[in-house]
Motif scaffolding. Sequence first.
Motif, PDB file in Angstrom:
ATOM      1  N   GLY A 136       1.143  -0.935  -0.069  1.00  0.00           N
ATOM      2  CA  GLY A 136       0.107  -0.010  -0.051  1.00  0.00           C
ATOM      3  C   GLY A 136       1.074   1.059   0.141  1.00  0.00           C
ATOM      4  O   GLY A 136       1.949   1.385   0.657  1.00  0.00           O
ATOM      5  N   GLY A 137       0.636   2.113  -0.810  1.00  0.00           N
ATOM      6  CA  GLY A 137       1.572   3.452  -0.844  1.00  0.00           C
ATOM      7  C   GLY A 137       0.501   4.665  -1.168  1.00  0.00           C
ATOM      8  O   GLY A 137      -0.562   4.692  -0.693  1.00  0.00           O
ATOM      9  N   ARG A 138       1.330   5.716  -1.428  1.00  0.00           N
ATOM     10  CA  ARG A 138       0.558   6.760  -1.551  1.00  0.00           C
ATOM     11  C   ARG A 138      -0.175   7.032  -2.824  1.00  0.00           C
ATOM     12  O   ARG A 138       0.589   6.391  -3.854  1.00  0.00           O
ATOM     13  CB  ARG A 138       1.678   7.884  -1.378  1.00  0.00           C
ATOM     14  N   GLN A 139      -1.190   7.594  -3.144  1.00  0.00           N
ATOM     15  CA  GLN A 139      -1.711   7.735  -4.347  1.00  0.00           C
ATOM     16  C   GLN A 139      -1.594   9.479  -4.712  1.00  0.00           C
ATOM     17  O   GLN A 139      -2.368  10.156  -3.969  1.00  0.00           O
ATOM     18  CB  GLN A 139      -3.208   7.369  -4.211  1.00  0.00           C
ATOM     19  N   PHE A 140      -0.835   9.514  -5.667  1.00  0.00           N
ATOM     20  CA  PHE A 140      -0.447  10.955  -6.051  1.00  0.00           C
ATOM     21  C   PHE A 140      -1.732  11.489  -7.140  1.00  0.00           C
ATOM     22  O   PHE A 140      -1.980  10.420  -7.607  1.00  0.00           O
ATOM     23  CB  PHE A 140       0.862  11.332  -6.630  1.00  0.00           C
ATOM     24  N   THR A 141      -1.961  12.698  -7.347  1.00  0.00           N
ATOM     25  CA  THR A 141      -2.770  13.084  -8.295  1.00  0.00           C
ATOM     26  C   THR A 141      -1.832  13.666  -9.465  1.00  0.00           C
ATOM     27  O   THR A 141      -1.067  14.628  -9.144  1.00  0.00           O
ATOM     28  CB  THR A 141      -3.769  13.832  -8.027  1.00  0.00           C
ATOM     29  N   ASN A 142      -2.088  13.401 -10.783  1.00  0.00           N
ATOM     30  CA  ASN A 142      -1.361  14.054 -11.731  1.00  0.00           C
ATOM     31  C   ASN A 142      -1.938  15.385 -12.039  1.00  0.00           C
ATOM     32  O   ASN A 142      -2.731  15.597 -12.915  1.00  0.00           O
ATOM     33  CB  ASN A 142      -1.320  13.386 -13.045  1.00  0.00           C
ATOM     34  N   ARG A 143      -1.755  16.333 -11.298  1.00  0.00           N
ATOM     35  CA  ARG A 143      -2.246  17.875 -11.462  1.00  0.00           C
ATOM     36  C   ARG A 143      -1.778  18.668 -12.635  1.00  0.00           C
ATOM     37  O   ARG A 143      -2.291  19.651 -12.894  1.00  0.00           O
ATOM     38  CB  ARG A 143      -1.783  18.733  -9.933  1.00  0.00           C
TER      39      ARG A 143
END
Length: 686
Positions: free
Chosen positions: A238-245
């Motif tokens: 499980g890790g971080r979920q980044f958003t491609n902004r």
Amino acid sequence: MTLDTPVTYLKGIGSARATLLAKLGITMAGDLLRHVPHRYEDATTVTPLANADVGADVTVLGRVIAKGVLPTRKGLRVFQAVIQDATGMLEIAWPGQPFLDRTINKDDWLLCTGPVRFFHGRRLQPREFVNLGPEEEGTGEGRVLAVYPGTEGLSVRLLRAMVQQHLDALLPLVQEPLPPEVLQAADVPSLRDAMRMVHRPTSVAEAVRGRSRLAFEELLCVQLLHRRANMMARDARGGRQFTNRRQLTSQLRTALPYTLTHAQVRAIREIVQDMESPRRMHRLLQGDVGAGKTVVAVFSALLAMENGAQVALMAPTELLAEQHARSIGTLLAPLGITPLLLTGRLPAGEKRLALTRLASPDAVLVIGTHALLQPDVRFGNLGLVIIDEQHRFGVEQRAVLSGKGETPDVLLMSATPIPRSLALTMYGDLDVSVLDERPPGRQPVTTVVRPESGRAKVFEFANTQLDAGRQVYVVYPLIETSEKIDLKAATVMYEALVTGPFAARQVALLHGRLPAEERDAIMRRFVQGEVQVLVATTVIEVGIDVGNATVMIIEHPERFGLSQLHQLRGRVGRGGEQSYCVLLGDVGTEAAERLSMFASTEDGFEIARADLQLRGMGDLFGAKQHGLPAFRIADPLRDEALNETARTVADRLLRDDPLLELPAHHALRHQLTVGYARALELFQIG
Ligand code: ADP
Ligand code: MG
């Protein structure tokens, strides 16, 4: 009888032979089938004895008609045999091997390979030979002979006889572990056919085809284990979920002074996908020196930062960290971002400031060395860890840095280019992105091999480059066991250079015995142009970027591996000027061939491949370190195409049936659990 029956149950194999067979890993009947010939002699292509001319290198086949041990004047005892075929006779001699008299008998058929020399007549000195035993006249002709790896007390001949004796009984017991569509996809024969082909081929081509089936199965099993391990690790990560902004990254794209290569775009896309997913990224970015890994890393850093996370980039030396800070600083200046630098050299005040920033939740990028690993370095919100020259760090060190954040994504970088399927075989549960394309506009480096007699001219040429304001490297190989001698040689050479061709220049000597700070100081002076000629015994830091250096002179080039030479050559040709790599010295013919191959290409993948073939994989990568599985038959490098197919097939099998539970896959799963201990843990049901 089954394939699991102990070999002692086989006719002609008693406990004494069984003990010897066990040394070859043969304990059950089926193991005998799996003991595959390592090469073949094609008796249809042997040279008739009458045509074995002096000076030629030949393979011959003949019956022993006379033999004996002869002493020479020097006290060496030589075993000699005369063999005969339909065309004539030839003397064969084995200096210093009188014991062969006990195993080679009159009427035995010998297959010998080696050079024919003149010694009171024609005489062949075998590099290799196979005793086929006292077979019928004409035996071997039109037949392919399997040559098995033997062991003390178990001759090739005995092994061949054993296999041949039992082959017909064992073959019908062979079960097919691979589903038909897999056989079809890989275009390989069934296991039973393959076994027959390798042990009793009708042609060398058939033997090769049989072998490819066995190699494929091995590669497939290893790929299945790796892909399965990878899937499980990903699910567990499980890790971080980044958003491609597309804020900072878009700004960088606009500000970039060049267009990204296709390979860079693809790598960035793969990384973005990883970072957007809720699972933890664990990716290796590999690409040749100069392929442009840094900017790819910067894109991933910006994606993390526009999500409010911190990024740590760790490099193996202070010099590299400083260089990254400088070049990345320039790249990010238009975005108003200044990376923090954290190395052991940092003044206490600046260090305190940096530590405070890191401990805050500010979305900063820090670039540093091992200093990042120290306990007083705390991160407020570490979301991405990037490790340059990853092989220079231990697994624990990488873990320490990751441990400073909450399951941060991890991007590893490596400049040792290897084919993708091989990388996947070697680096188990990593995902791999490859930069296999050079940024445009880079001038190729002119590489030449020059003999000792050309030495003066080489240095004369270096001086013309120095006159033009350029800088020069001179590199000596270092052999660890004789460090002192090498150092002396390099020091003598250095003296000769500063009193000779480079008397008017600023020259510095860099060697591994200097304390790290001193080495760094010298490199720094070279980077700043104060030192014009750098004489180095240690391999100059991978990744060091001095655009003004245009000449790389390498002494004793034959002592370096091709990949090492490639790394060295990568130190020049980094600016806009035409650059040169000179391999200087008199080398043997074999080395000369290797070096001219090197001179003819700048493709790191091609060079790594050649190097792997020459030196073996363990040597280059430290097989143990990477847990490279032991292959009995396959060679992931030579069998690259098969390995690629194995990877595709493994992916497809696991996608449709992750645990290989379907009835069609039972045999395969059984095969895995029998052959590979890890399979139990990876493919357990429930
Ligand atoms: P490496 O993969 O060895 O780390 P770098 O990232 O240091 O390579 O890049 C080598 C050089 O190529 C740098 O000077 C960089 O600015 C330049 N570069 C990177 N990508 C491109 C590109 N797409 N076009 C032109 N130059 C590039
Ligand atoms: Mg780099």
